[in-house]
Design a protein around this motif. Structure first.
Motif, short mmCIF file in Angstrom:
data_model
loop_
_atom_site.label_atom_id
_atom_site.label_comp_id
_atom_site.label_asym_id
_atom_site.label_seq_id
_atom_site.Cartn_x
_atom_site.Cartn_y
_atom_site.Cartn_z
N ASP A 18 0.82 -1.20 0.00
CA ASP A 18 0.00 0.00 0.00
C ASP A 18 0.86 1.26 0.00
N THR A 147 -4.49 3.64 5.78
CA THR A 147 -4.91 4.46 4.65
C THR A 147 -6.37 4.15 4.31
N ARG A 149 -7.44 3.13 1.53
CA ARG A 149 -7.43 1.89 0.76
C ARG A 149 -7.34 0.68 1.69
N THR A 153 -10.06 -2.33 1.95
CA THR A 153 -9.63 -3.72 1.83
C THR A 153 -10.13 -4.55 3.01
N LEU A 211 -12.69 -1.60 -7.68
CA LEU A 211 -11.51 -0.95 -7.12
C LEU A 211 -10.29 -1.15 -8.01
N TRP A 216 -7.46 1.64 -7.64
CA TRP A 216 -7.05 1.45 -6.25
C TRP A 216 -6.23 0.18 -6.10
N TYR A 217 -6.48 -0.80 -6.90
CA TYR A 217 -5.66 -2.01 -7.00
C TYR A 217 -5.08 -2.05 -8.41
N GLY A 284 1.03 0.38 -4.08
CA GLY A 284 -0.07 1.31 -4.10
C GLY A 284 0.29 2.67 -4.66
N THR A 287 -0.24 2.63 -8.57
CA THR A 287 -1.54 2.38 -9.19
C THR A 287 -2.07 3.68 -9.80
N SER A 289 -4.53 5.40 -9.13
CA SER A 289 -4.96 6.37 -8.12
C SER A 289 -3.94 6.46 -7.00
N GLY A 290 -2.68 6.17 -7.32
CA GLY A 290 -1.64 6.16 -6.30
C GLY A 290 -1.39 7.55 -5.73
N ARG A 291 -0.54 7.62 -4.70
CA ARG A 291 -0.24 8.88 -4.05
C ARG A 291 1.24 8.87 -3.72
#
Length: 299
Positions: A18, A147, A149, A153, A211, A216-217, A284, A287, A289-291
């Motif tokens: 993640d 997080t 996410r 999960t 997701l 998100w995944y 994560g 992905t 939508s990663g950060r």
């Protein structure tokens, strides 16, 4: 037992994935081994308490039926005590998760509470113990921050566990009624129980694929869709078997779900490993939508 031992290990691995952290190679063997032991050992005790409550010699999922030995309860409580000591010595958060699982085990199988025989409390105990506390224990041991996410999960984990729990009781309609239990299968029958199982499975699969689709995944997870569909089609055939059939039907469902889960894990691992090998942001963070990686991702 092997499946249960994987739950906290998945939580531990998810935490690193993640945050896009590099799992510390062979240094991860000790915490992973500890997690497997701390969950596998009390799971044996949980099953022994379960056997002491039921006192039956009917069908056993992934096992053979044998007489329940006298005094099995004391060995069950010893396994719970062992895991509690090992967990609290290691980490307070881990210890609290194991304590919660141990309390649920007792509430589920002690003759004075017998949550196992209740249509709501039985699934609730499994959802919290296996669906929340087990992966959460592994996550907490990673010492990485939670997080959104991770919360999503955990919610997915609950829906999968409830589907699995209901499937595991669907062939025990006659046995549960003979014991006087008020489980869902005893109250409404195998067909209705499998309909509810299909609903939870559908919710789990749809949310997983959504997701993955929104990033998100890893989108490679979408490759598991045919395997999940095969499990759902199997459930549809199973519900038409009078009385829920026998334990082989439940075993067949679990095998199909394990295959689907394995496809997901392989897809995530392949994406994770490939990014790390190329020196790119991984997990994560990589992905759609990663950060940005958090400071906790350091070493």
């Amino acid at each position: 037992m092997v499946l249960i031992a994987f739950l906290p290990m998945i939580g531990f691995g998810f935490a690193y994935w993640d945050h896009g952290c590099r799992i510390p190679g062979f240094g991860a063997l000790a915490p992973l081994g500890l997690l497997a032991t701390v969950w596998a050992v009390p799971h044996m005790g949980t099953m022994w308490l379960n056997a002491a409550l039921d006192r039956d010699e009917g069908q056993v999922l992934f096992g053979k039926s044998v007489p329940v030995p006298p005094g099995v309860e004391k060995y069950a409580y010893l396994t719970l005590a062992f895991s509690l000591v090992a967990a609290f010595v290691t980490d307070v958060g881990l210890g609290l998760c194991v304590l919660g699982c141990a309390m649920l085990s007792v509430l589920y199988s002690h003759p004075r509470t017998a949550w196992k025989g209740h249509a709501i409390l039985g699934p609730l105990a499994n959802a919290i113990g296996y669906g929340v506390l087990s992966p959460l224990g592994g996550f907490l041991l990673s010492d990485l921050p939670p997080t959104p996410r991770g919360a999503a999960t955990l919610a997915l984990s609950v829906t999968y566990i409830v589907a699995a729990y209901l499937a595991a009781q669907a062939f025990q309609e006659d046995e549960d009624r003979a014991r006087g239990y008020r489980t869902l299968v005893a109250l409404r029958g195998a067909r209705f129980t499998l309909d509810v199982t299909r609903a939870f499975l559908a919710l789990s699969v749809i949310l997983t694929l959504v997701l993955a689709a929104i990033g998100w995944y890893p989108r490679l997870v979408l490759l598991a869709a045919p395997a999940f569909l095969a499990a759902e089609r199997y459930l549809a055939r199973w519900r038409d078997v009078p009385g829920g059939g026998d334990g082989s039907w439940a075993a067949g469902f679990f095998v199909r779900m394990m295959i689907a889960g394995l496809v997901c894990i392989v897809a995530v691992s392949a994406d994770y490993g490939w990014s790390q090998l190329r020196g790119e942001p991984a997990g994560g963070v990589a992905t759609a939508s990663g950060r940005p990686a958090t400071p906790a991702c350091g070493g």
